[in-house]
Motif scaffolding. Structure first.
Motif, PDB file in Angstrom:
ATOM      1  N   TYR A  82       1.213  -1.318   0.021  1.00  8.63           N
ATOM      2  CA  TYR A  82       0.413   0.114  -0.223  1.00  8.63           C
ATOM      3  C   TYR A  82       0.835   0.830   0.386  1.00  8.63           C
ATOM      4  O   TYR A  82       0.385   2.507  -0.889  1.00  8.63           O
ATOM      5  N   THR A  83       2.054   1.188   0.953  1.00 10.49           N
ATOM      6  CA  THR A  83       3.120   2.448   0.806  1.00 10.49           C
ATOM      7  C   THR A  83       3.623   2.779   0.062  1.00 10.49           C
ATOM      8  O   THR A  83       3.513   3.614  -0.481  1.00 10.49           O
ATOM      9  N   ALA A  84       3.886   1.344  -1.090  1.00 13.31           N
ATOM     10  CA  ALA A  84       4.767   1.819  -2.514  1.00 13.31           C
ATOM     11  C   ALA A  84       3.668   2.200  -3.071  1.00 13.31           C
ATOM     12  O   ALA A  84       4.365   3.232  -4.188  1.00 13.31           O
ATOM     13  N   VAL A  85       2.609   1.471  -3.715  1.00 13.49           N
ATOM     14  CA  VAL A  85       1.594   2.165  -4.064  1.00 13.49           C
ATOM     15  C   VAL A  85       1.134   3.941  -4.254  1.00 13.49           C
ATOM     16  O   VAL A  85       1.320   4.131  -5.237  1.00 13.49           O
ATOM     17  N   LEU A  86       0.961   4.261  -3.371  1.00 18.61           N
ATOM     18  CA  LEU A  86       0.881   5.305  -2.161  1.00 18.61           C
ATOM     19  C   LEU A  86       1.991   6.722  -3.035  1.00 18.61           C
ATOM     20  O   LEU A  86       1.417   7.891  -2.646  1.00 18.61           O
ATOM     21  N   VAL A  87       3.058   6.343  -2.230  1.00 18.89           N
ATOM     22  CA  VAL A  87       4.462   7.240  -3.139  1.00 18.89           C
ATOM     23  C   VAL A  87       4.597   7.455  -4.826  1.00 18.89           C
ATOM     24  O   VAL A  87       4.575   8.245  -4.485  1.00 18.89           O
ATOM     25  N   ARG A  88       4.190   5.569  -4.999  1.00 16.31           N
ATOM     26  CA  ARG A  88       4.056   6.601  -6.218  1.00 16.31           C
ATOM     27  C   ARG A  88       2.966   7.194  -7.426  1.00 16.31           C
ATOM     28  O   ARG A  88       3.746   7.891  -8.357  1.00 16.31           O
ATOM     29  N   VAL A  89       1.591   7.253  -6.881  1.00 17.47           N
ATOM     30  CA  VAL A  89       0.815   7.742  -7.808  1.00 17.47           C
ATOM     31  C   VAL A  89       0.889   8.978  -6.512  1.00 17.47           C
ATOM     32  O   VAL A  89       0.018   9.740  -7.280  1.00 17.47           O
ATOM     33  N   GLY A  94       3.096  10.740  -3.962  1.00 17.42           N
ATOM     34  CA  GLY A  94       4.123  10.797  -3.575  1.00 17.42           C
ATOM     35  C   GLY A  94       4.012  11.830  -2.291  1.00 17.42           C
ATOM     36  O   GLY A  94       5.109  12.884  -1.969  1.00 17.42           O
ATOM     37  N   ASP A  95       3.375  11.634  -1.448  1.00 17.30           N
ATOM     38  CA  ASP A  95       2.980  12.759  -0.369  1.00 17.30           C
ATOM     39  C   ASP A  95       4.468  12.309   0.446  1.00 17.30           C
ATOM     40  O   ASP A  95       5.171  11.130   0.793  1.00 17.30           O
ATOM     41  N   GLN A  96       4.764  13.150   1.401  1.00 15.40           N
ATOM     42  CA  GLN A  96       5.577  13.173   2.555  1.00 15.40           C
ATOM     43  C   GLN A  96       5.512  11.737   3.677  1.00 15.40           C
ATOM     44  O   GLN A  96       6.666  11.635   4.322  1.00 15.40           O
ATOM     45  N   PHE A  97       3.895  12.347   4.011  1.00 10.24           N
ATOM     46  CA  PHE A  97       3.921  10.779   4.958  1.00 10.24           C
ATOM     47  C   PHE A  97       4.330   9.264   4.078  1.00 10.24           C
ATOM     48  O   PHE A  97       5.074   9.169   5.348  1.00 10.24           O
ATOM     49  N   TYR A  98       3.562   9.034   3.043  1.00 14.13           N
ATOM     50  CA  TYR A  98       3.954   7.658   2.856  1.00 14.13           C
ATOM     51  C   TYR A  98       5.502   8.031   2.090  1.00 14.13           C
ATOM     52  O   TYR A  98       5.910   6.692   2.350  1.00 14.13           O
ATOM     53  N   LEU A  99       5.753   8.865   1.985  1.00 13.74           N
ATOM     54  CA  LEU A  99       7.291   9.031   1.463  1.00 13.74           C
ATOM     55  C   LEU A  99       8.332   8.325   3.069  1.00 13.74           C
ATOM     56  O   LEU A  99       9.117   7.685   2.814  1.00 13.74           O
ATOM     57  N   ALA A 100       8.133   8.867   4.082  1.00 10.29           N
ATOM     58  CA  ALA A 100       8.932   8.743   5.687  1.00 10.29           C
ATOM     59  C   ALA A 100       7.865   7.034   6.115  1.00 10.29           C
ATOM     60  O   ALA A 100       9.273   6.330   6.620  1.00 10.29           O
ATOM     61  N   VAL A 101       6.871   6.534   5.800  1.00 13.03           N
ATOM     62  CA  VAL A 101       6.895   5.452   5.913  1.00 13.03           C
ATOM     63  C   VAL A 101       7.334   4.329   5.362  1.00 13.03           C
ATOM     64  O   VAL A 101       8.092   3.559   5.896  1.00 13.03           O
ATOM     65  N   LEU A 102       8.156   4.781   4.071  1.00 16.39           N
ATOM     66  CA  LEU A 102       8.700   3.782   3.227  1.00 16.39           C
ATOM     67  C   LEU A 102       9.882   4.042   3.457  1.00 16.39           C
ATOM     68  O   LEU A 102      10.832   2.641   3.393  1.00 16.39           O
ATOM     69  N   ALA A 103      10.601   5.278   4.703  1.00  9.99           N
ATOM     70  CA  ALA A 103      11.636   4.982   4.748  1.00  9.99           C
ATOM     71  C   ALA A 103      12.546   4.025   5.515  1.00  9.99           C
ATOM     72  O   ALA A 103      13.042   3.366   6.146  1.00  9.99           O
ATOM     73  N   VAL A 104      11.373   3.941   6.398  1.00 11.34           N
ATOM     74  CA  VAL A 104      11.171   3.273   7.756  1.00 11.34           C
ATOM     75  C   VAL A 104      11.203   1.812   7.221  1.00 11.34           C
ATOM     76  O   VAL A 104      11.859   1.155   8.079  1.00 11.34           O
ATOM     77  N   LEU A 105      10.287   1.457   6.131  1.00 10.31           N
ATOM     78  CA  LEU A 105      10.263  -0.047   5.731  1.00 10.31           C
ATOM     79  C   LEU A 105      11.032  -0.592   5.269  1.00 10.31           C
ATOM     80  O   LEU A 105      11.730  -1.231   5.344  1.00 10.31           O
ATOM     81  N   ASN A 106      12.210   0.440   4.435  1.00  9.69           N
ATOM     82  CA  ASN A 106      13.175   0.120   3.396  1.00  9.69           C
ATOM     83  C   ASN A 106      14.281  -0.011   4.895  1.00  9.69           C
ATOM     84  O   ASN A 106      15.390  -0.531   4.316  1.00  9.69           O
ATOM     85  N   ASN A 107      14.451   0.634   5.922  1.00 12.67           N
ATOM     86  CA  ASN A 107      16.063   0.671   6.689  1.00 12.67           C
ATOM     87  C   ASN A 107      16.064  -0.645   6.782  1.00 12.67           C
ATOM     88  O   ASN A 107      16.617  -1.555   7.183  1.00 12.67           O
ATOM     89  N   SER A 108      15.122  -1.540   7.594  1.00 16.36           N
ATOM     90  CA  SER A 108      15.182  -2.907   7.837  1.00 16.36           C
ATOM     91  C   SER A 108      14.909  -3.855   6.542  1.00 16.36           C
ATOM     92  O   SER A 108      15.774  -4.991   6.899  1.00 16.36           O
TER      93      SER A 108
END
Length: 235
Positions: A201-208, A210-224
């Motif tokens: 869900y986060t990956a899709v929302l970032v793509r379509v 690009g809100d800062q909120f979803y980018l931040a969640v994506l960054a946390v996901l990608n860290n681990s």
């Protein structure tokens, strides 16, 4: 900031690693300060993940308890002693005035320090860590350094006790273990369902969007995800 989800086949993670992976993600998320209420679905998925992770983590304790027979405990204790003996074998060279010995000591000490908590981990994780360590010790530059210090025999003994443990662990017979392991697999599957939904869900929302909120969640996901993707790649 990347806008793509780091590729990770979490099915290849061992059970203990899978639990640690999700725990690390939730810890990172808590520390990030992200206001999850921005998106009700994200809030719900994270809450669901927390709920499903608890029984999965508890089930791992049950597996460890079920598999702890007297034979396994005995060979594990021997393995711990052999590992400690290997670490202790370096001590005489701590203050060596020979440059080659000093360099070998420093290199091997730094390597073994990376595994200092090995004996405190569960059976599954300890076996994986020692397997990695023994592979490293069998190659350059550590094999030559062991020869310089004359402590090869301690590695040989550790390798033998590691093999003995693996044989005892794989040959264990416990009637309830099969069912327990089966339960673990189901609990793991339930725990990863909300996590995977959140990641997708986060990956899709970032793509379509690009809100800062979803980018931040994506960054946390990608860290681990990046950490464990690297772990699998090295393995």
């Amino acid at each position: 900031m990347t806008k793509k989800l780091v590729s990770l086949n979490h099915a290849n993670l061992r059970h203990a690693e899978a639990s640690q992976f999700q725990t690390r993600f939730l810890d990172d998320l808590d520390k990030s300060g992200i206001d999850l209420s921005t998106d009700e679905l994200v809030t719900r998925l994270v809450a669901d993940l927390r709920t499903q992770l608890r029984p999965f983590t508890r089930s791992l304790e049950q597996v460890r308890a079920s598999s702890k027979s007297a034979d396994i405990a005995k060979v594990d204790e021997q393995r711990d002693r052999d590992f400690q003996a290997l670490k202790d074998s370096l001590r005489p060279y701590r203050s060596s005035r020979d440059e080659a010995e000093k360099a070998a000591y420093t290199s091997l000490r730094q390597l073994l320090d990376q595994y200092k908590l090995t004996a405190k981990t569960n059976y599954e994780a300890q076996t994986a860590l020692l397997t990695t360590l023994l592979v490293k010790l069998a190659g350059a530059p550590y094999q030559d350094q062991l020869t310089i210090l004359g402590i090869d025999r301690f590695v040989t003994k550790l390798s033998a006790s590691q093999t003995a443990f693996e044989a005892a662990f794989s040959a264990r017979s416990h009637e309830g273990l099969t069912k327990t392991v089966s339960d673990v697999k189901q609990l793991r599957k339930r725990a990863f369902a909300p996590y995977q939904d959140l990641a997708d869900y986060t990956a899709v929302l970032v793509r379509v969007k690009g809100d800062q909120f979803y980018l931040a969640v994506l960054a946390v996901l990608n860290n681990s995800r990046a950490y464990y993707a690297d772990l699998l790649a090295r393995r």
